[in-house]
Design a protein around this motif. Structure first.
Motif, PDB file in Angstrom:
ATOM      1  N   PRO A   1     -10.964  14.612   1.887  1.00  0.00           N
ATOM      2  CA  PRO A   1     -11.133  15.683   0.882  1.00  0.00           C
ATOM      3  C   PRO A   1      -9.945  16.636   0.874  1.00  0.00           C
ATOM      4  N   GLY A   2      -9.395  16.859  -0.300  1.00  0.00           N
ATOM      5  CA  GLY A   2      -8.293  17.799  -0.434  1.00  0.00           C
ATOM      6  C   GLY A   2      -6.944  17.268   0.002  1.00  0.00           C
ATOM      7  N   LYS A   3      -6.894  15.993   0.360  1.00  0.00           N
ATOM      8  CA  LYS A   3      -5.638  15.411   0.815  1.00  0.00           C
ATOM      9  C   LYS A   3      -5.226  14.242  -0.062  1.00  0.00           C
ATOM     10  N   GLU A   4      -3.955  13.905   0.034  1.00  0.00           N
ATOM     11  CA  GLU A   4      -3.445  12.762  -0.708  1.00  0.00           C
ATOM     12  C   GLU A   4      -3.934  11.459  -0.062  1.00  0.00           C
ATOM     13  N   ARG A   5      -4.052  10.445  -0.891  1.00  0.00           N
ATOM     14  CA  ARG A   5      -4.381   9.124  -0.352  1.00  0.00           C
ATOM     15  C   ARG A   5      -3.221   8.637   0.523  1.00  0.00           C
ATOM     16  N   GLU A   6      -3.572   7.944   1.605  1.00  0.00           N
ATOM     17  CA  GLU A   6      -2.533   7.438   2.504  1.00  0.00           C
ATOM     18  C   GLU A   6      -2.851   6.007   2.923  1.00  0.00           C
ATOM     19  N   GLY A   7      -1.799   5.274   3.194  1.00  0.00           N
ATOM     20  CA  GLY A   7      -1.968   3.904   3.655  1.00  0.00           C
ATOM     21  C   GLY A   7      -2.404   3.869   5.104  1.00  0.00           C
ATOM     22  N   VAL A   8      -3.283   2.956   5.410  1.00  0.00           N
ATOM     23  CA  VAL A   8      -3.799   2.798   6.778  1.00  0.00           C
ATOM     24  C   VAL A   8      -3.226   1.534   7.415  1.00  0.00           C
ATOM     25  N   SER A   9      -3.407   0.420   6.728  1.00  0.00           N
ATOM     26  CA  SER A   9      -2.953  -0.851   7.267  1.00  0.00           C
ATOM     27  C   SER A   9      -2.942  -1.883   6.159  1.00  0.00           C
TER      28      SER A   9
ATOM     29  N   LEU B   1      -3.042  -7.150  -3.595  1.00  0.00           N
ATOM     30  CA  LEU B   1      -1.723  -7.342  -4.185  1.00  0.00           C
ATOM     31  C   LEU B   1      -1.492  -8.825  -4.396  1.00  0.00           C
ATOM     32  N   LEU B   2      -1.431  -9.253  -5.634  1.00  0.00           N
ATOM     33  CA  LEU B   2      -1.168 -10.656  -5.952  1.00  0.00           C
ATOM     34  C   LEU B   2       0.307 -10.952  -5.762  1.00  0.00           C
ATOM     35  N   THR B   3       0.616 -11.907  -4.878  1.00  0.00           N
ATOM     36  CA  THR B   3       2.016 -12.171  -4.579  1.00  0.00           C
ATOM     37  C   THR B   3       2.204 -13.576  -4.054  1.00  0.00           C
ATOM     38  N   THR B   4       3.421 -14.082  -4.251  1.00  0.00           N
ATOM     39  CA  THR B   4       3.809 -15.365  -3.651  1.00  0.00           C
ATOM     40  C   THR B   4       4.679 -15.141  -2.416  1.00  0.00           C
ATOM     41  N   GLU B   5       4.971 -13.877  -2.109  1.00  0.00           N
ATOM     42  CA  GLU B   5       5.787 -13.559  -0.941  1.00  0.00           C
ATOM     43  C   GLU B   5       4.877 -13.362   0.261  1.00  0.00           C
ATOM     44  N   LYS B   6       4.988 -14.260   1.216  1.00  0.00           N
ATOM     45  CA  LYS B   6       4.005 -14.294   2.307  1.00  0.00           C
ATOM     46  C   LYS B   6       4.079 -13.097   3.228  1.00  0.00           C
ATOM     47  N   ASP B   7       5.211 -12.371   3.221  1.00  0.00           N
ATOM     48  CA  ASP B   7       5.343 -11.226   4.123  1.00  0.00           C
ATOM     49  C   ASP B   7       5.217  -9.889   3.410  1.00  0.00           C
ATOM     50  N   LEU B   8       4.976  -9.910   2.126  1.00  0.00           N
ATOM     51  CA  LEU B   8       4.916  -8.670   1.357  1.00  0.00           C
ATOM     52  C   LEU B   8       3.672  -7.883   1.709  1.00  0.00           C
ATOM     53  N   CYS B   9       3.870  -6.659   2.156  1.00  0.00           N
ATOM     54  CA  CYS B   9       2.762  -5.838   2.641  1.00  0.00           C
ATOM     55  C   CYS B   9       3.148  -4.364   2.533  1.00  0.00           C
ATOM     56  N   PRO B  10       3.330  -3.859   1.336  1.00  0.00           N
ATOM     57  CA  PRO B  10       3.732  -2.452   1.202  1.00  0.00           C
ATOM     58  C   PRO B  10       2.583  -1.512   1.508  1.00  0.00           C
ATOM     59  N   LEU B  11       2.901  -0.465   2.229  1.00  0.00           N
ATOM     60  CA  LEU B  11       1.861   0.483   2.608  1.00  0.00           C
ATOM     61  C   LEU B  11       2.212   1.904   2.198  1.00  0.00           C
ATOM     62  N   TRP B  12       3.490   2.135   1.886  1.00  0.00           N
ATOM     63  CA  TRP B  12       3.922   3.479   1.524  1.00  0.00           C
ATOM     64  C   TRP B  12       4.677   3.453   0.206  1.00  0.00           C
ATOM     65  N   GLY B  13       4.734   4.567  -0.431  1.00  0.00           N
ATOM     66  CA  GLY B  13       5.449   4.682  -1.692  1.00  0.00           C
ATOM     67  C   GLY B  13       4.770   5.680  -2.595  1.00  0.00           C
ATOM     68  N   ARG B  14       5.393   5.899  -3.733  1.00  0.00           N
ATOM     69  CA  ARG B  14       4.785   6.804  -4.698  1.00  0.00           C
ATOM     70  C   ARG B  14       3.454   6.216  -5.155  1.00  0.00           C
ATOM     71  N   ARG B  15       2.540   7.088  -5.482  1.00  0.00           N
ATOM     72  CA  ARG B  15       1.204   6.659  -5.873  1.00  0.00           C
ATOM     73  C   ARG B  15       1.273   5.645  -7.027  1.00  0.00           C
ATOM     74  N   GLN B  16       2.140   5.932  -8.001  1.00  0.00           N
ATOM     75  CA  GLN B  16       2.202   5.035  -9.156  1.00  0.00           C
ATOM     76  C   GLN B  16       2.776   3.673  -8.771  1.00  0.00           C
ATOM     77  N   ASP B  17       3.676   3.663  -7.794  1.00  0.00           N
ATOM     78  CA  ASP B  17       4.236   2.392  -7.343  1.00  0.00           C
ATOM     79  C   ASP B  17       3.198   1.584  -6.591  1.00  0.00           C
ATOM     80  N   ILE B  18       2.442   2.253  -5.758  1.00  0.00           N
ATOM     81  CA  ILE B  18       1.383   1.560  -5.025  1.00  0.00           C
ATOM     82  C   ILE B  18       0.361   0.990  -5.999  1.00  0.00           C
ATOM     83  N   GLU B  19      -0.016   1.776  -6.977  1.00  0.00           N
ATOM     84  CA  GLU B  19      -1.029   1.307  -7.928  1.00  0.00           C
ATOM     85  C   GLU B  19      -0.479   0.242  -8.851  1.00  0.00           C
TER      86      GLU B  19
END
Length: 132
Positions: free
Chosen positions: A41-49, A98-116
């Protein structure tokens, strides 16, 4: 279209454990990296894992050593085992795909719009409350 449903949240005392589940339907998880995000509550969304399709895992610093992410593609499930919970872990936990063909792709941080932009499928969330 991948649909995700989280479960396993609840109220737990500090030091306790919870295992969150992210169940998928509508598509196989084989081509999806899956991440857990949380928002207090009252905080920005953050990546966990996150866990990539090839099994690579990434953890936020606060999660290292306490949380473990895993996936079972045969069951179309991703899990987040959380041990040593602290009151500051309280929040709504969401899984996202995240739909991807890159087997190691695992972004957890970035601007909200980029994550979404990357994670197009989101669950409704499960509440985790840790009492002191």
């Amino acid at each position: 279209q991948l649909q995700l449903v989280e479960s396993g949240g609840g109220l737990v005392q500090a030091g306790g454990s919870l295992r969150l589940s992210c169940g998928a339907s509508g598509s196989t998880l084989d081509y999806y990296g899956i991440a857990w995000f949380r928002q207090a509550p009252g905080k920005e969304r953050e990546g966990v894992s996150c866990i990539a399709t090839g099994g690579r895992t990434v953890y936020a610093d606060f999660a290292k050593g306490r949380f473990t992410i895993s996936r079972d593609n045969a069951k179309n499930q991703v899990y987040l085992q959380m041990n040593g919970l602290k009151p500051e872990d309280t929040g709504m936990y969401y899984c996202a795909g995240l739909l991807t063909t890159e087997k190691d792709l695992c972004p957890l941080w970035g601007r909200r719009q980029d994550i979404e932009f990357l994670y197009r499928s989101w669950g409704q969330g499960t509440q985790v409350t840790v009492s002191s």
